[in-house]
Design an enzyme around this catalytic site. Sequence first.
Site, short mmCIF file in Angstrom:
data_model
loop_
_atom_site.label_atom_id
_atom_site.label_comp_id
_atom_site.label_asym_id
_atom_site.label_seq_id
_atom_site.Cartn_x
_atom_site.Cartn_y
_atom_site.Cartn_z
N SER A 194 0.86 -1.26 0.06
CA SER A 194 0.05 0.10 0.08
C SER A 194 0.74 1.29 0.13
O SER A 194 0.35 2.22 -0.16
CB SER A 194 -1.12 0.17 1.21
OG SER A 194 -1.65 -1.00 1.18
N HIS A 222 -15.23 -0.31 3.20
CA HIS A 222 -15.14 1.04 4.08
C HIS A 222 -16.33 1.95 3.80
O HIS A 222 -16.19 3.44 3.95
CB HIS A 222 -13.88 1.77 3.31
CG HIS A 222 -12.54 1.26 4.01
ND1 HIS A 222 -11.85 0.29 3.06
CD2 HIS A 222 -11.72 1.33 4.89
CE1 HIS A 222 -10.85 -0.09 3.59
NE2 HIS A 222 -10.74 0.53 4.78
N CYS A 242 -7.99 2.24 1.45
CA CYS A 242 -8.89 1.21 0.95
C CYS A 242 -8.16 0.57 -0.43
O CYS A 242 -7.87 1.48 -1.32
CB CYS A 242 -10.21 2.19 0.61
SG CYS A 242 -11.23 1.11 -0.39
#
Lengths: 636, 366
Positions: free
Chosen positions: A325, A370, A383
Amino acid sequence: MLRTRIKDYRSENRLFAVRAIQAIAFVLILLIILISRLVFLQVYEYDTYATLSKENRVKLVAVAPTRGIIFDRNGKVLAESQPSYSLEITPERVKDLEAAINEIAQIIPIDKLDRSRFYKIKKRRPAFEGIPLRLNMTDEEVARVAVEQHRLPGVDIVARLVRHYPQKEHAVHAIGYVGRISEQELETVDQSNYRSTNHIGKLGIEKHYEHLLHGSVGVQQVEINARGRILKKLESVAAQPGRNLHMTIDSNLQRIAEEALGEENGAVVAIEPETGDVLVFASQPGYDPNLFVNGIDHKTYNAYNTSENKPLNNRALYGRYPPGSTIKPFVALTGLETNVIQHDHNTSCPGYFRLPGDTHKYRCWKQHGHGPVDLNKSIVQSCDVFYYELARMIKIDPLHDYMKLFGFGVKTGVDLLETRHEPSGLFPSSAWKRRVKKQPWYPGETLITGIGQGFTLVTPLQLAVATATMANRGKLIKPRLVREIENIRSGEKQQIAPILVNKINIVENDHWLQVIGAMKDVIHTPRGTARRLNKDIPYTIAGKTGTAQVIGIKQNEKYDESKVLKKHQDHALFIAFAPVENPKIAVAVIVENGGHGGATAAPVAGKIIRSWLMPKIESGEIQLPTEEVEEEPDNE
Amino acid sequence: MNELLHRLHLDALLLFGIMTLCLFSMLVLYSAGGQETDILVKQGIRLLSGFFVMFMLAQFSPQFMRSWTPWVYSLGIILLILVLTHGVQAKGAQRWLDVFGLFRFQPSEIMKLALPLMVARFLSEYELPPRIPRLIVAAILIGVPFALIIKQPDLGTSLLIGASGFFVVFLAGIRWKYLISLTIAGVAMLPLAWYFLLHDYQKTRVLTLLNPESDPLNAGWHTIQAKIAIGSGGTYGKGWLNGTQSQLEFLPERHTDFIFAVIGEEFGLMGLLILLAAYLFITARGLYIATYGQDTFSRLLAGSLSLTFFIYVFVNIGMVSGILPVVGLPLPLISYGGTSIVTLMAGFGMIMSVQTHKKLFRHEDF
């Protein structure tokens, strides 16, 4: 026809015979030239040369230059040349060599290897020269021999300069080490300059800057008698010591990084964004470079080599990891700057993403989703669905092109080893896949590329460079480990100027502020994945956590950290820079099998940033913006 | 004995000359190499592989070698080009090819044999003496490898390889008027070569030859010390293992390129004369074999290889005794090491093949 052929052969035979006789005459003439020369030298000028030979007293002895010292950025010594004591025996002053060696063996340990080396060297040297029996004596051994020396004629303790790394495994992957020159290496250097040099840089800075560190050889003319004993030292050309190198590494910060990683395997690279100075270059675990200087013994080497923690691997330079991420802020910026999405773009996260006409579920790390997600939330809460969709909208090739500007998939060109050895990492494109995998690009691969999985691989150094580039608002500065070269003879100090590799063309300044603001919220808002870092800090940090999968998880299985072997657990990643308004440090941390980035990698970065910034804030070197100024651009 | 050797395709006299020199080499190496036996063992292994290659090549008939010549020559050229593009740099020159990281070799070694083979084949196909168009092609055949090797840069080797090609042309009966014009043209080219072809270090070597004392610590050191070694040897020498120049390590490269000076110091003029006689014997035997070779190709090949061998001797001794500039070149069959020993022995294998593969006529018939 036949007749003429035969006739030709005959005349050719005759022709060759004539030429062969002429050739022999030619050979004889050359021989007469040689013989006259030899008669001239050996008979006519015999007296002159006989006298010269008897009086040939000037012998040349090569003097090895002193290797340059390596300092950290504060002048702390990282590598130096230190006297090392060896015990030497002069055969002509000893009646019974074997007895003398046995006697010495009673005082200090002498092993078989020492003995065989001694006798091997002895054969080649005249009897009046000292021959080493024991190398690298400890102070205690020196003392013990010194006490007994009165009854050991012909035994001397001699000091030689040997490379020493006082900090041992500290920063070893940046500094590298020297070792004995191999025959192959000797072929690649100017042999006359290495006439009396025994060591050469093998790795790291020691290797990359070998040409500067080595210096140039000196020549001492000595007068010797007819048996070769040195009588007097005559004129000499002094050896030029090698250059001293001042590294960009901050030893204190490096140590904090190494201690923060502790027993974990991993890497930390910290860069000063403005200059490209690499402040921390840590790869854990390390090893003691001193062991390699005079040849490491097999047992220790095998232990290093077979250890599961791979201490010899330079993870910071060679380790290739999926960025996970940590790549998301860069992807978000790509989306904005290439005009694929607008600043108010939002989507809804049900916990998974599906390509049209495909039942495969690309899952978000948060099982139940989310809900509605905008750009800020996508970074703050990381996310996945937002980025599956975004990557699909950008498409793989434009994404690849823009990410390249941050140095993804490109060699950093750091001054460590030869750059051709540096891995370039990998950021995939459809052309790459056609070329290397001989396969077309599949849409699903674009999705996982968007969250830093799939083919993408980065080195910790690359990740730090990309982070520094973000901190620099698009200026990619080449990372460097040496910033000053010092000539001790002339006292001249040569500063190395930072090199701007490329500057990203900024379309809209607000795009950058928006992404960096979201990265700041990762730390400074209650739902941020690295909120733990915001305790008691007067400055602001922008960061992003990441987790990289080591093993694949099946479609309907759930990843459960407690059930997975340590070596199969996810890698934890974290990138950060601070202070947000005027970044002074950019950090990339990778903790192998460390689980979630926010939990294990972020605290390491937090400690480094604190140690770097706090003294500078207290001394007033860094001015922090007042509260009101901070409010303006960032909080939306 | 003689008959047996002949059946093994070996020439007794040539073999005798070579073996004598090899044994002498061991004796001198023991002294020059600091009385170490390691060096003798290593040299022994090299010589054995050299003898093996010689034996193998002697088994092929000249006709067979002739048929392979264009391939060997082309391969040599390709490898020389590869050296320039992919070669390994060492000591400022690019002379080596790295074979899959296993070993390194110098393609110019192949050319030492391939060039005389090629020129001999080319000229022997037509009537001798060669006419101008033939000579021009021959000059190209010689010029291409010559230029490629000079590019590396390796001036010494390129000149010697050029010489081996030239010897073929000479033995093929090139007319004296062409030869003389060529020589004049060559001399006229010298100043150009000095400014455009020679590297600085090569110029230094030539200048050092003229005045070695000008640079007594570096380039001149070799020459001065070698001259002292040879001169102080006198008529009978200082005796084996007693040369002060070599034993006290004044003499650089004493077991490789400058080994001739060690012989001069320890065995004196007498020793050197015997050594020269041995070299003359081998060269003369080679030329004799060439003269009675079965066909023109064999004659040109064997003759050129013999003369080239002698030129190696001459250049090395000339360099050590200070009448030629210092070019890194070993003394054939005596100096320690080098891949060159294998090439040298291969050449002898070819000469032996010329002698032992004759059919139909015996040389008495002529």
